[in-house]
Design a protein around this motif. Structure first.
Motif, PDB file in Angstrom:
ATOM      1  N   ASP A  71       0.854  -1.181   0.000  1.00  0.00           N
ATOM      2  CA  ASP A  71       0.000   0.000   0.000  1.00  0.00           C
ATOM      3  C   ASP A  71       0.890   1.230   0.000  1.00  0.00           C
ATOM      4  OD1 ASP A  71      -2.443  -1.441   0.176  1.00  0.00           O
ATOM      5  OD2 ASP A  71      -2.118  -1.701   2.328  1.00  0.00           O
ATOM      6  N   TYR A  72       0.713   2.067  -1.011  1.00  0.00           N
ATOM      7  CA  TYR A  72       1.441   3.332  -1.124  1.00  0.00           C
ATOM      8  C   TYR A  72       0.592   4.393  -0.428  1.00  0.00           C
ATOM      9  CZ  TYR A  72       3.869   0.780  -4.810  1.00  0.00           C
ATOM     10  OH  TYR A  72       4.583  -0.145  -5.520  1.00  0.00           O
ATOM     11  N   GLU A 105      15.719  11.171   4.931  1.00  0.00           N
ATOM     12  CA  GLU A 105      16.035   9.787   5.293  1.00  0.00           C
ATOM     13  C   GLU A 105      14.782   8.920   5.226  1.00  0.00           C
ATOM     14  OE1 GLU A 105      16.980   8.408   9.555  1.00  0.00           O
ATOM     15  OE2 GLU A 105      18.942   8.490   8.561  1.00  0.00           O
ATOM     16  N   LEU A 106      14.956   7.728   4.688  1.00  0.00           N
ATOM     17  CA  LEU A 106      13.888   6.732   4.617  1.00  0.00           C
ATOM     18  C   LEU A 106      14.285   5.582   5.525  1.00  0.00           C
ATOM     19  CD1 LEU A 106      11.247   5.743   3.227  1.00  0.00           C
ATOM     20  CD2 LEU A 106      12.712   4.633   1.533  1.00  0.00           C
ATOM     21  N   THR A 107      13.406   5.242   6.448  1.00  0.00           N
ATOM     22  CA  THR A 107      13.702   4.132   7.350  1.00  0.00           C
ATOM     23  C   THR A 107      12.650   3.043   7.176  1.00  0.00           C
ATOM     24  OG1 THR A 107      12.482   5.134   9.188  1.00  0.00           O
ATOM     25  CG2 THR A 107      14.849   5.578   9.070  1.00  0.00           C
ATOM     26  N   ALA A 108      13.036   1.828   7.537  1.00  0.00           N
ATOM     27  CA  ALA A 108      12.129   0.689   7.442  1.00  0.00           C
ATOM     28  C   ALA A 108      12.004   0.022   8.797  1.00  0.00           C
ATOM     29  CB  ALA A 108      12.645  -0.317   6.424  1.00  0.00           C
ATOM     30  N   GLN A 109      10.791  -0.303   9.149  1.00  0.00           N
ATOM     31  CA  GLN A 109      10.536  -1.208  10.260  1.00  0.00           C
ATOM     32  C   GLN A 109      10.097  -2.517   9.628  1.00  0.00           C
ATOM     33  OE1 GLN A 109       7.672   0.795  12.793  1.00  0.00           O
ATOM     34  NE2 GLN A 109       9.330   1.647  14.005  1.00  0.00           N
ATOM     35  N   VAL A 110      10.680  -3.608  10.097  1.00  0.00           N
ATOM     36  CA  VAL A 110      10.436  -4.925   9.501  1.00  0.00           C
ATOM     37  C   VAL A 110      10.201  -5.910  10.630  1.00  0.00           C
ATOM     38  CG1 VAL A 110      11.356  -6.693   7.962  1.00  0.00           C
ATOM     39  CG2 VAL A 110      12.052  -4.316   7.639  1.00  0.00           C
ATOM     40  N   ALA A 138       4.662   3.802   3.145  1.00  0.00           N
ATOM     41  CA  ALA A 138       4.222   2.551   2.514  1.00  0.00           C
ATOM     42  C   ALA A 138       4.151   1.454   3.567  1.00  0.00           C
ATOM     43  CB  ALA A 138       5.181   2.146   1.401  1.00  0.00           C
ATOM     44  N   ARG A 139       3.199   0.562   3.389  1.00  0.00           N
ATOM     45  CA  ARG A 139       3.078  -0.647   4.216  1.00  0.00           C
ATOM     46  C   ARG A 139       3.046  -1.837   3.265  1.00  0.00           C
ATOM     47  NH1 ARG A 139      -0.920   2.262   7.561  1.00  0.00           N
ATOM     48  NH2 ARG A 139       0.196   2.726   9.479  1.00  0.00           N
ATOM     49  N   TYR A 167       6.161  -4.765   6.771  1.00  0.00           N
ATOM     50  CA  TYR A 167       7.071  -3.629   6.620  1.00  0.00           C
ATOM     51  C   TYR A 167       6.309  -2.321   6.738  1.00  0.00           C
ATOM     52  CZ  TYR A 167       9.067  -7.341   3.690  1.00  0.00           C
ATOM     53  OH  TYR A 167       9.513  -8.546   3.198  1.00  0.00           O
ATOM     54  N   GLU A 168       7.003  -1.316   7.257  1.00  0.00           N
ATOM     55  CA  GLU A 168       6.572   0.062   7.141  1.00  0.00           C
ATOM     56  C   GLU A 168       7.777   0.868   6.689  1.00  0.00           C
ATOM     57  OE1 GLU A 168       4.760   1.473  10.765  1.00  0.00           O
ATOM     58  OE2 GLU A 168       2.825   0.605  10.187  1.00  0.00           O
ATOM     59  N   LEU A 169       7.606   1.659   5.639  1.00  0.00           N
ATOM     60  CA  LEU A 169       8.646   2.579   5.186  1.00  0.00           C
ATOM     61  C   LEU A 169       8.237   3.963   5.670  1.00  0.00           C
ATOM     62  CD1 LEU A 169       9.313   1.383   1.530  1.00  0.00           C
ATOM     63  CD2 LEU A 169      10.376   0.626   3.654  1.00  0.00           C
ATOM     64  N   ILE A 170       9.146   4.623   6.382  1.00  0.00           N
ATOM     65  CA  ILE A 170       8.831   5.883   7.058  1.00  0.00           C
ATOM     66  C   ILE A 170       9.760   6.979   6.563  1.00  0.00           C
ATOM     67  CG2 ILE A 170       8.695   7.015   9.311  1.00  0.00           C
ATOM     68  CD1 ILE A 170       8.354   4.031  10.417  1.00  0.00           C
TER      69      ILE A 170
END
Length: 137
Positions: A57-58, A67-72, A96-97, A86-89
């Motif tokens: 999902d965008y 900066e782009l960070t990811a939680q995984v 994005a999820r 994933y969440e891209l923050i």
């Protein structure tokens, strides 16, 4: 974890192309799995794990610069598969999820095979339900 966003990842609208977002998720997944599983997480053609499902999902544009960070994190562990979320923050907002389902396969037959007890235990020990519960830095 911080993900690299290259200038060339942008499209004509000056945000990261949707296909490149999939590649960023892949980079986040590989890094996370190697951290979680150590040597067992290193990609190996003798014991491949393949993505059999991807949902993405965008939520807002990702741009070059901030900066782009990811939680995984792992949400589910099955017999031969597991689900990674994933969440891209960027700029403090979820951009994005995504979720992927990975399956361990036999390289000779292409058929699913059970996850090793070591991998299964490690994944179950880190499985969580919410992004806020995980740190993959």
């Amino acid at each position: 974890m911080t993900l690299p966003v290259r200038w060339s990842d942008q499209d004509i609208n000056h945000h990261v192309n949707n296909a490149r977002v999939v590649a960023l998720i892949e980079e986040a997944r590989i890094t996370a799995i190697m951290r979680w599983l150590g040597e067992e997480g290193t990609p190996d053609p003798a014991r491949p794990r393949v993505v059999v499902s991807l949902s993405l999902d965008y939520l807002r544009p990702i741009s070059h610069g901030p900066e782009l960070t990811a939680q995984v994190w792992v949400t589910k562990v099955g017999h031969s598969s597991y689900t990674v979320a994933y969440e891209l923050i960027q700029n403090g907002h979820v951009a994005a999820r995504a979720r992927t389902v990975l399956v361990q396969i036999d390289p000779a037959t292409g058929r699913p095979v059970p996850l090793s007890p070591t991998i299964r235990t490690a994944l179950k020990n880190i499985a969580v339900r919410e992004a806020a519960e995980v740190t993959c830095a």
